[in-house]
Design a protein around this motif. Structure first.
Motif, PDB file in Angstrom:
ATOM      1  N   UNK A 187      -3.330 -29.108  26.980  1.00 58.49           N
ATOM      2  CA  UNK A 187      -2.551 -28.694  25.825  1.00 58.49           C
ATOM      3  C   UNK A 187      -3.119 -29.651  24.725  1.00 58.49           C
ATOM      4  N   UNK A 188      -3.027 -30.824  25.205  1.00 58.98           N
ATOM      5  CA  UNK A 188      -3.704 -31.999  24.090  1.00 58.98           C
ATOM      6  C   UNK A 188      -5.088 -31.528  23.514  1.00 58.98           C
ATOM      7  N   UNK A 189      -5.972 -31.052  24.545  1.00 59.81           N
ATOM      8  CA  UNK A 189      -7.204 -30.513  23.911  1.00 59.81           C
ATOM      9  C   UNK A 189      -7.383 -29.515  22.959  1.00 59.81           C
ATOM     10  N   UNK A 218      -6.226 -30.567  19.599  1.00 59.14           N
ATOM     11  CA  UNK A 218      -7.115 -31.291  19.074  1.00 59.14           C
ATOM     12  C   UNK A 218      -8.111 -30.206  18.344  1.00 59.14           C
ATOM     13  N   UNK A 219      -8.603 -29.266  19.133  1.00 56.53           N
ATOM     14  CA  UNK A 219      -9.329 -28.178  18.596  1.00 56.53           C
ATOM     15  C   UNK A 219      -8.758 -27.493  17.137  1.00 56.53           C
ATOM     16  N   UNK A 220      -7.638 -27.295  17.400  1.00 58.72           N
ATOM     17  CA  UNK A 220      -6.957 -26.536  16.229  1.00 58.72           C
ATOM     18  C   UNK A 220      -6.791 -27.631  15.022  1.00 58.72           C
ATOM     19  N   UNK A 230     -10.441 -27.701  13.664  1.00 58.10           N
ATOM     20  CA  UNK A 230     -10.580 -26.372  12.806  1.00 58.10           C
ATOM     21  C   UNK A 230      -9.759 -26.373  11.348  1.00 58.10           C
ATOM     22  N   UNK A 231      -8.593 -26.794  11.156  1.00 55.16           N
ATOM     23  CA  UNK A 231      -7.861 -26.914  10.201  1.00 55.16           C
ATOM     24  C   UNK A 231      -8.543 -28.033   9.257  1.00 55.16           C
ATOM     25  N   UNK A 232      -9.280 -29.215   9.643  1.00 55.48           N
ATOM     26  CA  UNK A 232      -9.762 -30.126   9.053  1.00 55.48           C
ATOM     27  C   UNK A 232     -11.114 -29.461   8.315  1.00 55.48           C
ATOM     28  N   UNK A 233     -11.522 -28.318   8.993  1.00 55.33           N
ATOM     29  CA  UNK A 233     -12.886 -27.815   8.462  1.00 55.33           C
ATOM     30  C   UNK A 233     -14.171 -28.093   9.159  1.00 55.33           C
ATOM     31  N   UNK A 281     -10.253 -21.250  17.662  1.00 51.05           N
ATOM     32  CA  UNK A 281     -10.690 -20.220  16.513  1.00 51.05           C
ATOM     33  C   UNK A 281     -12.116 -20.509  16.292  1.00 51.05           C
ATOM     34  N   UNK A 282     -12.788 -21.554  16.805  1.00 49.50           N
ATOM     35  CA  UNK A 282     -14.067 -21.952  16.301  1.00 49.50           C
ATOM     36  C   UNK A 282     -15.146 -21.432  17.522  1.00 49.50           C
ATOM     37  N   UNK A 283     -16.515 -21.253  17.104  1.00 49.25           N
ATOM     38  CA  UNK A 283     -17.428 -20.992  18.054  1.00 49.25           C
ATOM     39  C   UNK A 283     -17.307 -22.525  19.021  1.00 49.25           C
ATOM     40  N   UNK A 284     -17.676 -22.369  20.246  1.00 53.48           N
ATOM     41  CA  UNK A 284     -17.524 -23.496  21.228  1.00 53.48           C
ATOM     42  C   UNK A 284     -18.973 -23.580  22.159  1.00 53.48           C
ATOM     43  N   UNK A 285     -19.288 -24.790  22.067  1.00 55.13           N
ATOM     44  CA  UNK A 285     -20.194 -25.062  22.825  1.00 55.13           C
ATOM     45  C   UNK A 285     -19.849 -25.932  24.226  1.00 55.13           C
TER      46      UNK A 285
END
Length: 304
Positions: free
Chosen positions: A88-90, A93-95, A98-101, A132-136
């Motif tokens: 949940x924390x991870x 952080x991902x969200x 993403x919001x920060x750009x 919501x972003x591409x993930x490696x």
């Protein structure tokens, strides 16, 4: 998410996290380093292993990402790492990133409990479902104490949000098999995280390299990548030997916990950032630092 992946090809640098003596983010250091990356034609990757991601607080991570996004200003893609043992924390952080750009995420496997293939598939699959972003994916057994199996990576590579892997495992047989599996894929990028094998990987179809010492010498790794792109592998090998020699300045005889403070010390010679690191890492003792910088000054400042 699997479209336009070419923008992530090339040299991606796992950026050090410059911090002040009070452990706040050194904004001038962030600016200096990212400007040096953009000038050299390489991409910044914040919150990786070299960025001391496991030692940073939530506030520090947020401040670093904010500043990095501000400095990059949309000129190049910006990648940010995800490291933790809480799903949940991870995801939070991902969200936030993403919001920060930021443009893409790079996710580590948890490192506390024993991990089997089924756990790795579940972890990365659920994480990818919620970003919501591409993930490696990011494989680095030296710090996580787990190796993500190639079969797990293959299964995950078909997830619509998972676009590649940065593999930093020092295992040549694994590297060769990885390149056989994925070098011809257009929807899944393979990034060599074993810097000493950069030329080797690029010659065999890797999409990019992720060398930590590119914090200090981004232009040399940029030239190495361009030589490989132009199929001038003699030049790529020459640059590989040169970058290996420079890498030894901070890595030879040191663990990661010693190599990162030494790297920051070398970067301080170029005015890029200070020498402060986050606990549990330690700066060199004053006399040791003075002697090290005295030994290295001419070598680093004469690299150009």
């Amino acid at each position: 998410m699997k479209s336009d992946l070419k923008k992530y090809e090339g040299v991606i640098v796992p950026m050090v996290t410059p911090v002040n003596d009070n452990y706040s983010i050194d904004k001038n250091g962030v600016k200096n380093i990212i400007h040096s990356f953009i000038d050299a034609g390489v991409l910044p990757f914040v919150l990786g292993t070299t960025g001391e991601v496991a030692s940073l607080s939530t506030d520090q991570k947020t401040a670093l990402v904010k500043e990095a996004v501000n400095v990059v200003d949309g000129r190049v893609p910006l990648l940010a790492g995800l490291a933790g043992n809480s799903m949940l924390q991870t995801i939070d952080e991902a969200k936030r990133y993403a919001d920060l750009g930021v443009d893409a995420l790079v996710a580590l496997i948890p490192n506390y409990y024993p991990i089997e293939d089924k756990h790795a598939l579940n972890w990365f699959g659920k994480l990818a479902d919620n970003v919501s972003l591409p993930m490696f994916l990011y494989n680095i057994p030296a710090t996580t104490h787990h190796s993500i199996s190639l079969d797990v990576i293959e299964k995950l590579s078909h997830h619509p949000s998972i676009v590649g892997i940065k593999d930093s495992e020092n295992n040549q047989a694994r590297l060769e098999e990885s390149l056989e599996r994925w070098s011809s894929r257009n929807d899944f990028l393979f990034l060599v995280g074993w810097a000493a094998m950069s030329s080797f990987g690029l010659k065999r179809g890797a999409n990019g390299i992720v060398p930590s010492v590119a914090n200090l010498i981004p232009e040399l790794y940029s030239s190495l990548f361009k030589a490989a792109q132009n199929k001038d592998f003699d030049e790529a090998e020459r640059l590989q030997e040169l970058t290996n020699k420079i890498s030894a300045y901070n890595q030879k005889g040191r663990t990661i916990s010693g190599a990162i403070p030494a790297l920051k010390a070398l970067m301080s010679l170029k005015g890029l950032c200070g020498t402060q690191v986050m606990p549990p890492m330690l700066q060199m003792e004053p006399e040791e630092l003075k002697a090290y910088l005295g030994e290295m000054e001419n070598k680093i400042l004469n690299l150009a």
